[in-house]
Design a protein around this motif. Sequence first.
Motif, short mmCIF file in Angstrom:
data_model
loop_
_atom_site.label_atom_id
_atom_site.label_comp_id
_atom_site.label_asym_id
_atom_site.label_seq_id
_atom_site.Cartn_x
_atom_site.Cartn_y
_atom_site.Cartn_z
N TYR A 86 0.87 -1.16 0.00
CA TYR A 86 0.00 0.00 0.00
C TYR A 86 0.91 1.21 0.00
O TYR A 86 1.49 1.53 1.02
N ILE A 112 4.66 -5.48 4.25
CA ILE A 112 3.62 -4.52 3.89
C ILE A 112 4.12 -3.13 4.21
O ILE A 112 4.76 -2.92 5.23
N ALA A 129 2.67 1.05 4.37
CA ALA A 129 1.44 1.84 4.33
C ALA A 129 1.78 3.31 4.36
O ALA A 129 2.64 3.74 5.11
N VAL A 140 -4.02 -4.38 4.44
CA VAL A 140 -3.42 -3.10 4.80
C VAL A 140 -4.54 -2.11 5.06
O VAL A 140 -5.68 -2.29 4.62
#
Length: 265
Positions: free
Chosen positions: A12, A33, A35, A123
């Motif tokens: 993300y 991940i 973000a 996410v």
Amino acid sequence: MSQYFDFLKLIYRVTHYFSQCISILIILSAIFISAGNVYAGQAPLSWDAPATNADGTPITYFNGDYKIYYGTSSGNYTQTVNVNDTNSVVTSQVANLTDGQLYYFAVTAINTLGNESGYSNEVSKTALPAGGTTTYTLTITKSGTGSGNVTANTGSLTWNGNTGTASYNSGTIVNLTASASANSTFSGWSGACTGTGTCTVTMDAAKNLSATFALKTYTITAAAGSNGSISPASRTVSHGSTTTFTVTPNTGYTASVSSTCGGSL
């Protein structure tokens, strides 16, 4: 869903208004991940295309079809967006999001036979107005029998009794220090922090914590000479408090108490 595909790596990514990337690295099921902030009601997403099936065999019957799932509660996706992209790193954008709303996203892959993979890792991020900033409230409560103070290295805490609050922009890192009064000790943090050292919080959501102070305690040990007794032998007393001991002379004797007996702690 079908076992034909591995979980996808969903990344993300967002570049904020000045093209500076803000990211948080989390490990979830061995998938990395990142973000970042979402602006103008849009969420740019990217992920790695699946390379093999779940059993390790090469992927067949796959033409780059994906489905983005999203919603406003974790694991509960109420809306979808279909994507077709044959690149090894897929990028897409979810539009028409509500500014200030927290959204959760996951992706699946779909082969030409209609089989759909399991969800990727999830996410989440709050959608912000174009060029805007989300603020979160830090709330600190002082508790316990003692007293003390809590200070922050940035921002200004406003106190109402034993409750202090401050507002910070999303992503601000705040260091908090607890200092006990002379008659007290600092027992520790609870809530967003633990332990007794400096409390460091990242303001990516509203945070609540408590700082507990306890009055100092002292142990008084009493002793009687011959021909009498004193009870109890010792007491533990809080700062500023008093306590009593019972002196009992033997028959035929009277008690004489030293000048050190009396006062408060």
